[in-house]
Design an enzyme around this catalytic site. Structure first.
Site, short mmCIF file in Angstrom:
data_model
loop_
_atom_site.label_atom_id
_atom_site.label_comp_id
_atom_site.label_asym_id
_atom_site.label_seq_id
_atom_site.Cartn_x
_atom_site.Cartn_y
_atom_site.Cartn_z
N LYS A 209 -1.52 9.37 1.36
CA LYS A 209 -2.22 9.68 2.60
C LYS A 209 -1.41 10.70 3.41
O LYS A 209 -1.92 11.70 3.87
CB LYS A 209 -2.44 8.39 3.39
CG LYS A 209 -3.17 8.58 4.69
CD LYS A 209 -3.51 7.26 5.36
CE LYS A 209 -4.06 7.50 6.75
NZ LYS A 209 -4.40 6.28 7.46
N GLU A 215 9.05 7.70 -2.02
CA GLU A 215 8.89 7.32 -3.43
C GLU A 215 7.93 8.28 -4.13
O GLU A 215 8.21 8.79 -5.21
CB GLU A 215 8.33 5.89 -3.54
CG GLU A 215 9.27 4.80 -3.10
CD GLU A 215 9.15 4.48 -1.62
OE1 GLU A 215 8.71 5.36 -0.83
OE2 GLU A 215 9.52 3.36 -1.23
N GLY A 270 -4.30 3.04 4.52
CA GLY A 270 -3.83 3.09 3.14
C GLY A 270 -4.33 1.91 2.32
O GLY A 270 -4.82 2.05 1.19
N ARG A 271 -4.25 0.71 2.88
CA ARG A 271 -4.63 -0.49 2.13
C ARG A 271 -6.14 -0.70 2.09
O ARG A 271 -6.62 -1.67 1.51
CB ARG A 271 -3.92 -1.71 2.71
CG ARG A 271 -4.10 -1.91 4.20
CD ARG A 271 -3.08 -2.90 4.74
NE ARG A 271 -3.15 -3.06 6.19
CZ ARG A 271 -2.48 -2.31 7.06
NH1 ARG A 271 -1.73 -1.31 6.64
NH2 ARG A 271 -2.57 -2.55 8.36
N GLU A 356 0.07 -6.81 5.00
CA GLU A 356 0.37 -5.64 5.82
C GLU A 356 -0.58 -5.61 7.02
O GLU A 356 -0.25 -5.13 8.09
CB GLU A 356 0.23 -4.35 4.99
CG GLU A 356 0.97 -3.17 5.62
CD GLU A 356 1.12 -1.97 4.68
OE1 GLU A 356 2.27 -1.62 4.34
OE2 GLU A 356 0.10 -1.38 4.30
N HIS A 387 -0.23 -23.75 -15.82
CA HIS A 387 0.89 -24.19 -16.67
C HIS A 387 2.23 -23.74 -16.10
O HIS A 387 3.23 -23.75 -16.81
CB HIS A 387 0.69 -23.66 -18.09
CG HIS A 387 -0.56 -24.22 -18.70
ND1 HIS A 387 -0.60 -25.42 -19.37
CD2 HIS A 387 -1.84 -23.77 -18.66
CE1 HIS A 387 -1.84 -25.67 -19.76
NE2 HIS A 387 -2.62 -24.68 -19.33
N LYS A 507 12.53 2.21 6.12
CA LYS A 507 12.43 3.59 5.61
C LYS A 507 13.46 4.47 6.32
O LYS A 507 14.15 5.28 5.70
CB LYS A 507 11.04 4.18 5.88
CG LYS A 507 9.91 3.57 5.09
CD LYS A 507 8.63 4.38 5.37
CE LYS A 507 7.39 3.66 4.93
NZ LYS A 507 6.15 4.34 5.27
O1 F6P Z 1 5.06 1.89 3.75
C1 F6P Z 1 3.78 1.37 3.87
C2 F6P Z 1 2.72 2.42 3.66
O2 F6P Z 1 2.64 3.23 4.78
C3 F6P Z 1 1.38 1.79 3.34
O3 F6P Z 1 0.70 1.41 4.47
C4 F6P Z 1 0.74 2.85 2.54
O4 F6P Z 1 -0.34 2.35 1.80
C5 F6P Z 1 1.89 3.30 1.69
O5 F6P Z 1 3.00 3.23 2.54
C6 F6P Z 1 1.77 4.66 1.07
O6 F6P Z 1 1.59 5.64 2.02
P1 F6P Z 1 1.07 7.08 1.63
O7 F6P Z 1 -0.27 6.94 1.02
O8 F6P Z 1 1.07 7.88 2.89
O9 F6P Z 1 2.05 7.66 0.62
#
Ligand code: F6P
Length: 545
Positions: A209, A215, A270-271, A356, A387, A507
């Protein structure tokens, strides 16, 4: 909101507290004995989903009081505000309009005076066109080879939805396409996901987003090196990379042609984004028609949530039951057990959606909560969980309300398998509710000393959510069901279910620590003694001896 008093001071809450004292020791056996039709009366059907909530520790009075609480909390007005595009995510000053992502063509949802539905469908059309070109082989890689591997690079909502949907809809996926997912900044994730792939046949979808997430951008750069290392031509990027983002400038800066960018908007959290362009890998895998069927499923539950009376509204009932156990019984978690192997990533997906969203400590006005907000969601597919951890749910000292999800028709009919699977869902809900009394255990000839060990007290609550078959449409319905249940809970708790400030601090601190780990000379460390010691130990030992 009808009442400005703090939640726990409001008459609706106090009435529930009082009612809880009366009902907390009543056993589900008693409730079923009292009402032979309870199983039918505490069940609702909406948008093709069946919810049996009869095995919950509730009476008609409980439900009436919970619905009163929902009304008193302004749930109806909050639902209307969301659908009307109001900026209900107040801490980020944003509308919350994932419902617009699945609004039918021709409908209208306004944000700041603009109907956003045409833009949603324009992106869907571009995604459909691109997906078709990948699927029919007319989009070629840089060397002219057909694309056979799709690698989605993203994290959180830009990963969990796509992975979950791909696994859930694998039955409908084109077997000639190989979809993989890279999320973790741990290099192992990239190495394993790309192992044995031919770069000339691989398309990367960089999904973010913000297009700034550490990452994702690290993995995206590694992907670019991986492609260029093999294809040795900068022009290859245009054929092997597309982006899904709200941030056009950062996409261009990374070097992806913005004509190869699929857009979404800041009003999609995002979620809550698996049905936006973030679902591009899903659409490529299952095809545009199946993707649109999934959107139809989402929309059917949106309409149900928006229009059904609370008494027959599945997400409202589910959300209120979560509040009931979380805040009155003191339950800390909710177990989600899909009895379908294709839904193996559904609990992981739900963890971000629920935790979240509702893992918050202050009200919308910034007041510290004096009650519990979002519970821990967890789970595994059945029957595997039976199990391993089910022992604790049956006989442990913790109350764990459970959601069982089951389908009447299998996608892979195989002898008796499906009957055995479904017998287990139904049996687990029955066993949890009714247990086994000392008398029943004794009657089986159990020696006296062993009786307490074999007794199952029962009175463990669960829902059974049943649908006919796991189709793209059903998947959309299931996700929307939980999205709106989360919304209902957040409304009762008066929290902002759409921000995520808690993830920022870690972060920021990581960004400070990265140069301290990588510095050639010993850095001056100004953390606490534990953090300093960990950094020093890592620096000392990271080199292979
Ligand atoms: O760190 C949490 C978050 O902001 C989530 O809410 C989001 O889904 C994810 O990181 C990834 O964010 P982006 O789509 O901006 O890379």
């Amino acid at each position: 909101m009808a009442d400005t008093l703090a939640l726990t001071q409001r008459p609706a809450w106090k009435a529930l507290s009082e009612h809880y004292r009366q009902i907390r020791d009543v056993h589900l056996r008693t409730l079923f004995d009292r009402d032979p039709h309870r199983g039918e009366r505490f069940a609702v059907e909406g948008a093709g989903l069946y919810l049996d909530y009869s095995k919950h520790r509730v009476t008609e009075d409980t439900m009436r009081l919970l619905f009163d609480l929902a009304r008193d909390s302004g749930l109806r007005e909050r639902i209307d505000a969301m659908f009307a595009g109001e900026r209900i995510n107040i801490t980020e000053n944003r509308a919350v309009l994932h419902v617009a992502l699945r609004a039918p063509r021709g409908s209208s949802i306004m944000v700041d005076g603009e109907n956003v539905v045409p833009a949603v469908h324009a992106v869907l059309d571009r995604m459909s066109d691109f997906s078709r070109r990948i699927r029919d082989g007319s989009w070629k890689g840089h060397t002219g080879k057909r694309i056979r591997n799709i690698v989605n690079v993203g994290i959180g909502g830009s990963d969990l939805g796509p992975v979950m949907a791909y696994e859930a809809l694998r039955h409908y996926a084109d077997p000639a396409l190989n979809c993989r997912f890279v999320s973790n900044v741990d290099g192992t994730d990239f190495v394993v996901a790309t192992s044995a792939l031919d770069p000339a046949e691989t398309l990367f979808i960089i999904s973010s987003k913000t297009f700034t997430t550490l990452e994702t951008m690290t993995n995206a750069r590694t992907a670019r090196e991986w492609i260029l290392g093999a294809l040795r031509d900068d022009n290859a990027i245009a054929k092997h990379f597309v982006a899904v983002s709200t941030n056009r400038a950062e996409v261009a800066k990374f070097g992806i042609d913005t004509r190869n960018m699929f857009e979404f908007w800041d009003w999609v959290g995002g979620r809550y984004s698996m049905d936006s362009a973030i679902g591009l890998s899903t659409m490529i895998a299952v095809g545009p028609e199946n993707f649109r069927a999934m959107l139809d499923g989402f929309h059917a539950v949106d309409e149900h949530f928006r229009t059904a009376p609370f008494e027959r509204n599945l997400p409202v009932i589910m959300g209120l039951l979560t509040v009931w156990y979380n805040d009155f019984f003191g339950a800390q978690t909710v177990g989600v057990f899909p009895y379908d192997q294709y839904l193996k990533r559904f609990p992981a997906y739900l963890q971000q959606l629920t935790m979240e969203s509702n893992g918050k400590h202050v009200t919308l006005q910034g007041r510290h909560l004096d009650y519990q907000s979002g519970p821990v969601f967890w789970g595994e597919p059945g029957t595997n969980g039976q199990h391993s951890f089910f022992q604790l749910i049956h006989q442990g000292t913790k109350l764990i309300p459970a959601d069982f999800i089951a389908f009447c028709r299998p996608l892979n009919p195989l002898g008796r398998h499906h009957d055995l699977l479904i017998a287990n869902v139904i049996a687990q809900a029955e066993a949890l509710a009714f247990g086994k009394t000392p008398e029943q255990v004794k009657a089986e000839g159990t020696p006296e000393w062993l009786v307490p060990h074999r007794v199952c007290e029962g009175n463990r609550p669960s829902s059974v959510i049943m649908a006919d078959q796991l189709t793209p449409e059903t998947l959309g319905k299931l996700v929307a069901l939980y999205e709106h249940s989360v919304f209902t809970q957040g409304c009762i708790w008066e929290i902002d279910s759409f921000d995520q400030w808690g993830v920022e601090l870690g972060k920021v601190l990581a960004l400070k620590i990265i140069p301290e780990l990588e510095a050639d000379t010993e850095p001056q460390l100004h953390h606490d003694s534990s953090t300093n010691a960990l950094i020093r130990r890592y620096r000392e030992r990271r080199k292979p001896s």
